[in-house]
Design an enzyme around this catalytic site. Structure first.
Site, short mmCIF file in Angstrom:
data_model
loop_
_atom_site.label_atom_id
_atom_site.label_comp_id
_atom_site.label_asym_id
_atom_site.label_seq_id
_atom_site.Cartn_x
_atom_site.Cartn_y
_atom_site.Cartn_z
CG HIS A 11 -8.89 -3.64 3.93
ND1 HIS A 11 -10.12 -3.97 3.43
CD2 HIS A 11 -7.97 -4.16 3.06
CE1 HIS A 11 -9.97 -4.65 2.29
NE2 HIS A 11 -8.68 -4.77 2.06
CG HIS A 23 -1.69 -4.81 -1.52
ND1 HIS A 23 -2.59 -4.56 -2.54
CD2 HIS A 23 -2.43 -5.32 -0.51
CE1 HIS A 23 -3.81 -4.90 -2.15
NE2 HIS A 23 -3.74 -5.37 -0.92
CG HIS A 39 -2.29 -9.14 2.25
ND1 HIS A 39 -3.04 -9.98 1.46
CD2 HIS A 39 -2.81 -7.89 2.06
CE1 HIS A 39 -3.97 -9.28 0.83
NE2 HIS A 39 -3.85 -8.02 1.17
CG ASP A 78 -6.58 -8.65 3.95
OD1 ASP A 78 -6.60 -9.44 4.90
OD2 ASP A 78 -6.89 -8.97 2.79
#
Length: 310
Positions: free
Chosen positions: A278, A188, A184, A133
């Site tokens: 990540h 964020h 995503h 991510d």
């Protein structure tokens, strides 16, 4: 406060999202490590529903398993750089651009509106999925891509629009290697705190950046912090995307040490598991080193690291 850390209110939302651990299962993987076709689908099962999403006993959605393609991924050339560049922000608080969502109507059938995300995968034997991510980040993403390439493994990258808009070359490298590029959000944010119009901009603008770079819009998305709501499921479906969460959280954003990350992956390894790591959002050197250690061990233990096909 580190990039992926959350205030108390956000942690509470994440705990609620973690209640989704009753696990929705996706039976849709047709690619093994060597690209071998997988097994068929699994019938829906009845599982408890997380709070505020669906009534108890709601059938778990599953998607059909598709065979692996004969060649590489079907991606087109870049359609040019995205407009209005935005400098990446360590706290992901940049303002939104005004792109319209990608034109998906008529291009493919839209998925149903889910009531919870997929948390596991089904079929194809010892199937596992590695996901990364917050990228792409030129400091860490190339090293992760290099390790995956070395072992012939495909993974999923859920990218943030504010990062992807500056690194279309890394998006193309992901796609060229057969990885799945997912959405995503742009900046964020904590999705349940946003009005529907902002959720649409966060997801729609990111999908457009991906489509401009790869020639097709993403088929998967993941809510930041794993915090979903009814509007995000609806808007994601309207944009042609299915929601995917995870089974094993490495918590690598806390920088717990390479050995700890490796231990969490190996301890949590099991058929159907989706691993969250990540490749951006902070210092991800531990995540890079951990992948180099646990990936060959997973392969030696007979796991097939795959990507979804829809």
């Amino acid at each position: 406060m580190k990039k992926d850390q959350m205030p108390t209110g956000r942690r509470m939302v994440l705990r609620i999202a973690a209640a989704l651990g009753a696990t929705t299962t996706v039976g849709l993987f047709g690619l093994g490590r060597e690209g071998a076709p997988g097994a068929g689908t699994t019938a829906p099962a009845l599982r408890p529903s997380p709070p505020g999403t669906s009534p108890p006993g709601t059938p778990v959605p599953t998607a059909p398993t598709a065979p692996a393609p004969a060649g590489g991924p079907a991606v087109g050339p870049a359609a040019g750089a995205a407009s209005r560049p935005m400098a990446p922000s360590p706290y992901r608080l940049q303002p939104m651009t005004s792109h319209t969502p990608p034109r998906l109507q008529g291009a493919r059938a839209l998925p149903p509106v889910r009531q919870r995300p997929f948390l596991r995968v089904a079929g194809a034997g010892n199937t596992m999925v590695l996901t990364f991510d917050d990228g792409p980040d030129p400091r860490y993403t190339p090293a992760i891509l290099g390790t995956l390439r070395r072992y012939g493994v495909r993974a999923m990258f859920f990218v943030c629009g504010e990062m992807a808009v500056h690194h279309p070359d890394l998006l193309r490298e992901m796609a060229d290697d057969g990885h799945v590029v997912g959405n995503h959000s742009w900046s964020h944010p904590l999705i349940p705190k946003l009005p529907p119009s902002r959720i649409r901009r966060e997801l729609g603008t990111t999908s457009e950046v991906i489509e401009r770079s790869l020639g097709s819009a993403p088929l998967w998305y993941r809510a930041p912090y794993g915090a979903w709501n009814r509007h995000s499921f609806q808007i994601g479906a309207e944009l042609g995307m299915e929601p995917l969460a995870w089974t094993v959280d490495t918590l690598d954003w806390k920088e717990p040490g390479t050995a700890t990350i490796v231990g969490r992956v190996l301890d949590g390894a099991a058929p159907g598991v989706i691993v969250l790591s990540h490749d951006a959002g902070g210092d991800r050197s531990q995540s890079v080193r951990a992948l180099r250690t646990y990936l060959p061990r997973l392969i030696d233990e007979g796991y097939h690291l795959t990507v979804p096909r829809r």
